[in-house]
Design a protein around this motif. Structure first.
Motif, short mmCIF file in Angstrom:
data_model
loop_
_atom_site.label_atom_id
_atom_site.label_comp_id
_atom_site.label_asym_id
_atom_site.label_seq_id
_atom_site.Cartn_x
_atom_site.Cartn_y
_atom_site.Cartn_z
N ASN A 106 0.81 -1.23 0.00
CA ASN A 106 0.00 0.00 0.00
C ASN A 106 0.84 1.28 0.00
OD1 ASN A 106 -2.47 -1.43 0.07
ND2 ASN A 106 -2.22 -1.75 2.27
N LYS A 107 2.11 1.16 -0.36
CA LYS A 107 2.98 2.33 -0.45
C LYS A 107 3.52 2.43 -1.87
CE LYS A 107 4.41 1.91 4.36
NZ LYS A 107 5.53 1.64 5.28
N LYS A 108 3.60 3.66 -2.38
CA LYS A 108 4.14 3.85 -3.72
C LYS A 108 5.55 3.29 -3.79
CE LYS A 108 1.62 8.17 -4.50
NZ LYS A 108 1.78 9.62 -4.73
N ALA A 109 5.81 2.48 -4.80
CA ALA A 109 7.13 1.86 -4.93
C ALA A 109 7.84 2.26 -6.20
CB ALA A 109 6.99 0.34 -4.87
N GLY A 110 7.11 2.62 -7.23
CA GLY A 110 7.73 2.98 -8.49
C GLY A 110 6.68 3.41 -9.50
N LYS A 111 7.13 3.68 -10.71
CA LYS A 111 6.23 4.15 -11.75
C LYS A 111 6.46 3.38 -13.05
CE LYS A 111 5.67 8.99 -10.32
NZ LYS A 111 4.21 9.02 -10.26
N ILE A 112 5.40 3.30 -13.82
CA ILE A 112 5.49 2.83 -15.20
C ILE A 112 5.08 4.00 -16.08
CG2 ILE A 112 4.72 1.13 -16.88
CD1 ILE A 112 3.83 -0.63 -14.56
N GLY A 113 5.91 4.32 -17.05
CA GLY A 113 5.61 5.44 -17.93
C GLY A 113 5.65 5.03 -19.39
N VAL A 114 4.84 5.67 -20.19
CA VAL A 114 4.81 5.45 -21.64
C VAL A 114 5.13 6.77 -22.33
CG1 VAL A 114 3.34 4.91 -23.61
CG2 VAL A 114 3.17 3.54 -21.54
N ILE A 115 6.10 6.73 -23.25
CA ILE A 115 6.49 7.91 -24.01
C ILE A 115 6.16 7.67 -25.48
CG2 ILE A 115 8.39 9.41 -24.73
CD1 ILE A 115 9.86 8.57 -22.19
N GLY A 116 5.46 8.61 -26.08
CA GLY A 116 5.10 8.46 -27.48
C GLY A 116 4.77 9.81 -28.08
N PRO A 117 4.36 9.83 -29.34
CA PRO A 117 3.97 11.10 -29.97
C PRO A 117 2.73 11.67 -29.29
CG PRO A 117 3.34 9.25 -31.34
CD PRO A 117 4.18 8.68 -30.24
N LYS A 118 2.52 12.96 -29.46
CA LYS A 118 1.34 13.59 -28.84
C LYS A 118 0.04 12.96 -29.32
CE LYS A 118 2.42 17.91 -29.79
NZ LYS A 118 2.36 19.39 -29.83
N ARG A 119 0.05 12.39 -30.52
CA ARG A 119 -1.17 11.79 -31.03
C ARG A 119 -1.27 10.31 -30.62
NH1 ARG A 119 -0.56 8.50 -35.37
NH2 ARG A 119 1.58 8.37 -36.14
N MET A 120 -0.65 9.95 -29.51
CA MET A 120 -0.72 8.56 -29.04
C MET A 120 -2.17 8.16 -28.77
SD MET A 120 0.30 8.40 -24.99
CE MET A 120 2.05 8.61 -25.22
#
Length: 345
Positions: A304-318
């Motif tokens: 129940n504690k924040k451990a990390g992040k998942i991020g997605v990088i793409g074009p603005k029109r993703m």
């Protein structure tokens, strides 16, 4: 200015079309493909209004329109349709993650790879910060004459061989004292006063040189802070080459250089601090190189504690709806698996 229902539908249709084609969208295209019941002339007038309001851009005089950053933001906040992940993809995700649960690092790596496969964009995943974890248990095990293995269990297990001349009974007693004082604490809670209390307790119950505790505490503290250097994993960086926005070789090289710099990526992901899923679109990103990109992130948790992040990088029109649905699914699966794993320990 609030958008009326007609303008909303037209803006939604334009962005949906542009996400799929990467080509400026004209009024005729919208009138043919969308069941709006509006003439091309009416749609053209509405598009002109949307451009004046800042939601659309006309890249060339004779071209159709494309969304502005403000247009994408309104789309994400108010217009985006909910995307449903297929049951087959969900089952595959669960199967892969569950088989990797015994190794946390691999689990997070695979989660990033799955996110990239589902979304077809570059993913960035941060591994847990060890200093956020509590000490679960400390153990001392004699392994040879004057040699003891110190074991510190958090969400991971680290050990160190130390030159200490104590027998098995003393090892057990010392471990009990350490656990009485330290179990359940994090790095910021191990104060100088706390260490003094431990030293006094040891002096009252055992006969040990003060340096023994200093050596032990140094490793304990190192264990819960040293690996606090956030690990970051990048998946499918080359995916950007699939999108016409990056056909320019110089632009693509700059993006690749950015993605190869882990310090930049750590700062990038850290800049997203929302509790839930968050999208940073175009100029909302702090790095100039990403002004033509979008970053969507979500947290995953441990206990129940924040451990990390998942991020997605793409074009603005993703495909925002697909990205949101994919990250939400993966984050929930990681939370479920890891929390079950922790509760079983």
């Amino acid at each position: 200015m609030d958008l009326n229902d007609r303008k909303r539908k037209i803006l939604q249709a334009i962005i949906d079309e542009y996400i799929g084609t990467a080509e400026p969208v004209g009024s005729r295209s919208i009138s043919k493909k969308e069941n709006l019941g509006l003439s091309s002339a009416t749609i053209r007038n509405e598009m002109a209004d949307l451009e004046e309001m800042g939601y659309l851009i006309q890249p060339h005089t004779s071209a159709g329109r494309i969304p502005s950053d403000e247009g994408y933001r309104f789309y994400v906040n108010s217009l985006m349709r909910k995307y449903k992940i297929g049951m087959e993809a969900v089952a595959q995700l669960q199967s892969v993650l569950e088989t990797r649960v015994s190794q946390l690092e691999k689990l997070i790596r695979y989660a990033g790879a799955i996110a990239s496969n589902l979304t077809e964009y570059t993913t960035v995943v941060t591994a847990p910060k060890e200093q956020e974890f509590e000490i679960n248990k400390i153990d001392l095990v004699p392994i040879a004459t004057q040699t003891v293995m110190l074991i510190v269990v958090t969400r991971t297990v680290r050990n160190k061989v130390m030159n200490i001349d104590i027998d098995s009974a003393t090892c057990m007693s010392l471990a009990n004292i350490l656990n009485e004082h330290l179990a359940g604490l994090k790095a910021g809670e191990i104060t100088f006063d706390k260490i003094q209390d431990i030293q006094k307790d040891i002096e009252n119950r055992l006969s040990l040189h003060p340096k023994v505790l200093i050596d032990i505490m140094h490793f304990v503290y190192e264990t819960i802070t040293d690996s606090g250097e956030t690990e970051i994993y990048v998946n499918n960086a080359k995916s950007i080459l699939k999108y016409p926005e990056y056909n320019d070789v110089e632009k693509a090289e700059k993006i690749f250089t950015f993605l190869d710099d882990k310090e930049n990526l750590k700062k990038l992901v850290a800049s997203s601090d929302a509790d839930g899923i968050e999208a940073k679109i175009g100029k909302e990103n702090d790095f100039e190189i990403l002004q033509d990109c979008s970053l969507v992130t979500i947290n995953y948790s441990l206990g129940n504690k924040k451990a990390g992040k998942i991020g997605v990088i793409g074009p603005k029109r993703m495909n925002y709806s697909k990205v949101f649905a994919s990250l939400d699914l993966i984050s929930n699966e990681i939370d479920k698996i890891l929390n079950e794993y922790i509760s079983d320990e």
